[in-house]
Design a protein around this motif. Sequence first.
Motif, short mmCIF file in Angstrom:
data_model
loop_
_atom_site.label_atom_id
_atom_site.label_comp_id
_atom_site.label_asym_id
_atom_site.label_seq_id
_atom_site.Cartn_x
_atom_site.Cartn_y
_atom_site.Cartn_z
N GLN B 74 0.82 -1.21 0.00
CA GLN B 74 0.00 0.00 0.00
C GLN B 74 0.86 1.26 0.00
O GLN B 74 2.00 1.25 0.45
N GLY B 75 0.28 2.32 -0.49
CA GLY B 75 0.82 3.65 -0.23
C GLY B 75 1.83 4.20 -1.23
O GLY B 75 2.30 5.31 -1.07
N TRP B 76 2.17 3.45 -2.26
CA TRP B 76 3.14 3.99 -3.23
C TRP B 76 2.49 5.03 -4.11
O TRP B 76 1.46 4.80 -4.71
N GLU B 77 3.07 6.17 -4.16
CA GLU B 77 2.53 7.24 -5.00
C GLU B 77 3.59 7.60 -6.03
O GLU B 77 4.77 7.38 -5.82
N THR B 78 3.13 8.24 -7.07
CA THR B 78 4.09 8.59 -8.12
C THR B 78 5.13 9.59 -7.63
O THR B 78 6.24 9.63 -8.13
N GLU B 79 4.73 10.42 -6.60
CA GLU B 79 5.68 11.45 -6.20
C GLU B 79 6.81 10.90 -5.33
O GLU B 79 7.76 11.60 -5.04
N HIS B 80 6.69 9.66 -4.90
CA HIS B 80 7.79 9.10 -4.12
C HIS B 80 9.04 9.00 -4.97
O HIS B 80 8.98 8.57 -6.11
N ALA B 81 10.14 9.42 -4.38
CA ALA B 81 11.39 9.42 -5.13
C ALA B 81 11.70 7.99 -5.59
O ALA B 81 11.64 7.06 -4.80
N ARG B 82 11.97 7.82 -6.87
CA ARG B 82 12.25 6.48 -7.39
C ARG B 82 13.73 6.30 -7.69
O ARG B 82 14.15 5.26 -8.12
N SER B 83 14.50 7.36 -7.51
CA SER B 83 15.92 7.29 -7.82
C SER B 83 16.69 8.03 -6.74
O SER B 83 16.51 9.23 -6.57
N ILE B 84 17.50 7.28 -5.97
CA ILE B 84 18.17 7.88 -4.82
C ILE B 84 19.68 7.78 -5.01
O ILE B 84 20.20 6.69 -5.28
N PRO B 85 20.38 8.91 -4.89
CA PRO B 85 21.84 8.84 -5.05
C PRO B 85 22.47 7.94 -3.99
O PRO B 85 22.05 7.97 -2.83
N ILE B 86 23.45 7.15 -4.42
CA ILE B 86 24.10 6.25 -3.47
C ILE B 86 25.36 6.94 -2.93
O ILE B 86 26.18 7.45 -3.72
N THR B 87 25.49 6.93 -1.62
CA THR B 87 26.65 7.56 -1.01
C THR B 87 27.04 6.78 0.24
O THR B 87 26.20 6.12 0.83
N ASP B 88 28.32 6.85 0.59
CA ASP B 88 28.70 6.14 1.81
C ASP B 88 28.66 7.04 3.04
O ASP B 88 29.01 6.62 4.13
N GLU B 89 28.24 8.27 2.85
CA GLU B 89 28.04 9.12 4.03
C GLU B 89 26.84 8.61 4.81
O GLU B 89 25.87 8.17 4.20
N PRO B 90 26.88 8.71 6.15
CA PRO B 90 25.74 8.22 6.92
C PRO B 90 24.53 9.14 6.77
O PRO B 90 24.66 10.28 6.32
N GLY B 91 23.36 8.61 7.13
CA GLY B 91 22.16 9.44 7.16
C GLY B 91 21.38 9.46 5.86
O GLY B 91 20.58 10.35 5.64
N VAL B 117 15.76 6.78 7.48
CA VAL B 117 15.27 8.05 6.93
C VAL B 117 13.83 7.81 6.55
O VAL B 117 13.52 6.84 5.83
N MET B 118 12.94 8.67 7.00
CA MET B 118 11.52 8.39 6.83
C MET B 118 11.10 8.46 5.36
O MET B 118 11.43 9.39 4.65
N PHE B 119 10.36 7.46 5.02
CA PHE B 119 9.83 7.38 3.66
C PHE B 119 8.31 7.33 3.75
O PHE B 119 7.61 8.07 3.06
N PHE B 120 7.84 6.44 4.62
CA PHE B 120 6.40 6.34 4.93
C PHE B 120 6.25 6.52 6.44
O PHE B 120 6.98 5.90 7.21
N PRO B 121 5.31 7.36 6.88
CA PRO B 121 5.19 7.64 8.31
C PRO B 121 4.75 6.43 9.14
O PRO B 121 5.02 6.36 10.33
N ASP B 122 4.07 5.47 8.53
CA ASP B 122 3.52 4.36 9.31
C ASP B 122 4.51 3.22 9.54
O ASP B 122 4.20 2.27 10.22
N VAL B 123 5.71 3.32 8.99
CA VAL B 123 6.65 2.21 9.10
C VAL B 123 7.20 2.08 10.52
O VAL B 123 7.54 3.08 11.16
N ARG B 124 7.23 0.84 10.98
CA ARG B 124 7.84 0.60 12.29
C ARG B 124 9.07 -0.32 12.15
O ARG B 124 10.12 -0.04 12.69
N SER B 125 8.91 -1.44 11.42
CA SER B 125 10.03 -2.37 11.24
C SER B 125 10.48 -2.35 9.79
O SER B 125 9.69 -2.11 8.88
N GLU B 126 11.78 -2.60 9.61
CA GLU B 126 12.27 -2.67 8.24
C GLU B 126 13.37 -3.72 8.14
O GLU B 126 14.17 -3.90 9.07
#
Lengths: 151, 608
Positions: B74-91, B117-126
């Motif tokens: 549930q909950g995937w919307e088109t505005e969700h970022a689909r491409s995230i830069p990969i970096t070894d910096e934390p956070g 890093v929050m993506f969906f507010p309802d997430v508890r476990s990942e």
Amino acid sequence: MPRILIVDDEPDIREAVSRRLGREGFRVEQAESQSEAESKIAAAEPPYDLILTDMVMEDPESGVRTLEAALSRDVFSEVIVLTAYGNVGNAVECMRRGAFDYIEKNTPGVDVYELLVIKIRQALEHRRMSLQTLRRYADIARRENIQLPGA
Amino acid sequence: MGDLPPPQPPQGFDAVELESFHRATRFLRSILDIDQLLHAILEEALDAVRGTRGFVGLINRSTGNLELRITAGQGWETEHARSIPITDEPGHGITIMVAVTGVPYVTGDVRRDPNYVMFFPDVRSEIAVPLVNRDGRTFGVLNIESEETDAFSHRDLQLLMALATQASIAHSVAVYRQREAMLIEVGNELASSGDMDGLLRCVVDRTAQLLRADDCAIFQLDPGGDRLILRAAGELLKDRIGSLTYHVGEGLTGWVVQNRQSVRVPNVREDPRWRGLYPLVQEEIIESYLATPILQRGEMWGVLRAARRKPASSVVSNEFTHRDEELLSTLARQVGAAISQHLLVDQQLRMERMAAWGEMSARSAHMIGNKVFAIKGQLNELEWLASKPGFRAQDVLDVAQRSRQSVFQLEEILTEFRDFLMATHLDRRPLDLNELVETTVAENCCRSGTICPNTTLEEGLPLVSADAAKLRRALGELLENAASHQPDGGEILVITGPWRADDRAAHPEVPSRPAWLREGGAVRIEVIDRGPGIPAANKSRLFTPFFTTRSKGMGLGLSIVKGIIDAHQGAIVEVGTEGEGAHFVIVLPAIAPEGSSDHEGDERLSNA
């Protein structure tokens, strides 16, 4: 009037040669292939005095075959072979087998038709001499009551 | 690739769970489409660990981003970022961390996890596990979330990792098969590509595509064996084809020839052999370099080389892998074979034509000699006519007319001679066959005494790359031929259309080429008449030089037609039945439409 058969698969050549020889007072007939020539030679009565044949027609040996047909009909027939480029080898072979001469169609700077007329006259003279000699022998043979071979 | 490792079942599971694992594995291995496969893996994973939402992210090595390709729950919307830069910096989130480290990660409460890093507010476990290919490189991340706290146990992690392993294997298989399918396609394309330049261009394009290279080039060893000359290249060097050279041993490209070995360099600037003389991409951004020798019958022919840019992300490697090297070697072998084939066909054609040349020289000398002899006779007669007192003008004109005819015939012979020699010298342009047929038919209609052909032209034919004047000559010859065999009038029909499966079935005599099997790969022209047709005994000699049943010319007509069609890499066959008329079928290769070379899944391949 001497009878001449001209054998060539090129209609223009048969036409040009026939007209030229006709002008000289010969009776000229035409054949457009080796096979037509062979049947005309076989059927001619009396035999042609002279056969003027192209070397290469349906077959590279067409000239040689026509020569053989002419000589087997009448061993005193004269045959002149016409050759286009590159058939001199075959023409020499024809000479060895009894042709009177050969003429190269494309001799640079030469009016081959004049040459042709000269050669034909020589050939016919040769034939006349041969037949005269034959007749003389026949007369002697008759007088001396000798059996001539083949007669 | 046939010997896949047996599925490794996770430890400590009961029979029902194991059975479901095996079923899933079998199912996954049966899927060949990569997207479909990833989707199935994700669904299976969600189900197995009772997650509420999940995605599969794949690393794009060109951009250095993680791309969320497949999502579920549930909950995937088109505005969700689909491409995230990969970096070894934390956070930057758990998923990016897993993509960089390749180590699985489980968290029971994201609110207390500093890495989240929050993506969906309802997430508890990942839970996030890496997808690792056979080289040990992480190519993606499988990520499952739950709305419950502490939703995932250690068993869930184990299960997901086992699934990820199976998914990676299945993914490798699918990638391999796709590469293999493309290699076969490229092989066919090479086998059927026309001239050598076209062939090499095709190799460069395909190699760049298959290897996700930023540029590609082919260098050929010159006959002296000491220099390499650029024969084909992409954008940056294409204007210098034929002029750009390397000495053998010079730079990496020269090294490949000197050592008869492939070379794979992760960072060219650190390689002492690298000279940077003619970089494929700008020097400062070139990173990985790959080159392999092209051997033709065991002899060094040249070099096929490719380069990739530096990736945008410093964490993601964009190096060529040893699989890329294998792929390039495979391509180089195909190129070598295609070149051999090409040279062989060329040589064969040349020999056939030289044999014909010899015979033709003799024949034409003979025929020209005969015509000249006839013309000499006609001139002789003209002189004689003119020398007679009171000659008739008409007689002279008659003879002149005859000699004109002889000269025309002489010219016909010379034209045939020229057309025979020039049949293979083509000036090719994209051409609409229907237009060509219409103009040729119109030209033939104008001539008096010929039959005006009917046409059935199918619209929207693919274009052909052809020499219009030569093809007009070929078609004109066929039309003239058809008319001459129907002296008392008759019918001529010209048909055009694509070369389809039912045409191939209807005319099995026409040779088949791989490139013609594709829809729109080839076009046909048929010329049909209602004349006497071709006796079966003559069919094999029909296209050989000097075979003629007509008195005109030298009998080169149909051999000229065949020479022209052959030079276009086409085919011509007579398929009619004696007594019913002649029926010629010409098949010509079509120009591949723009964009047909785009392979779906190239981008996915690059992740392998």
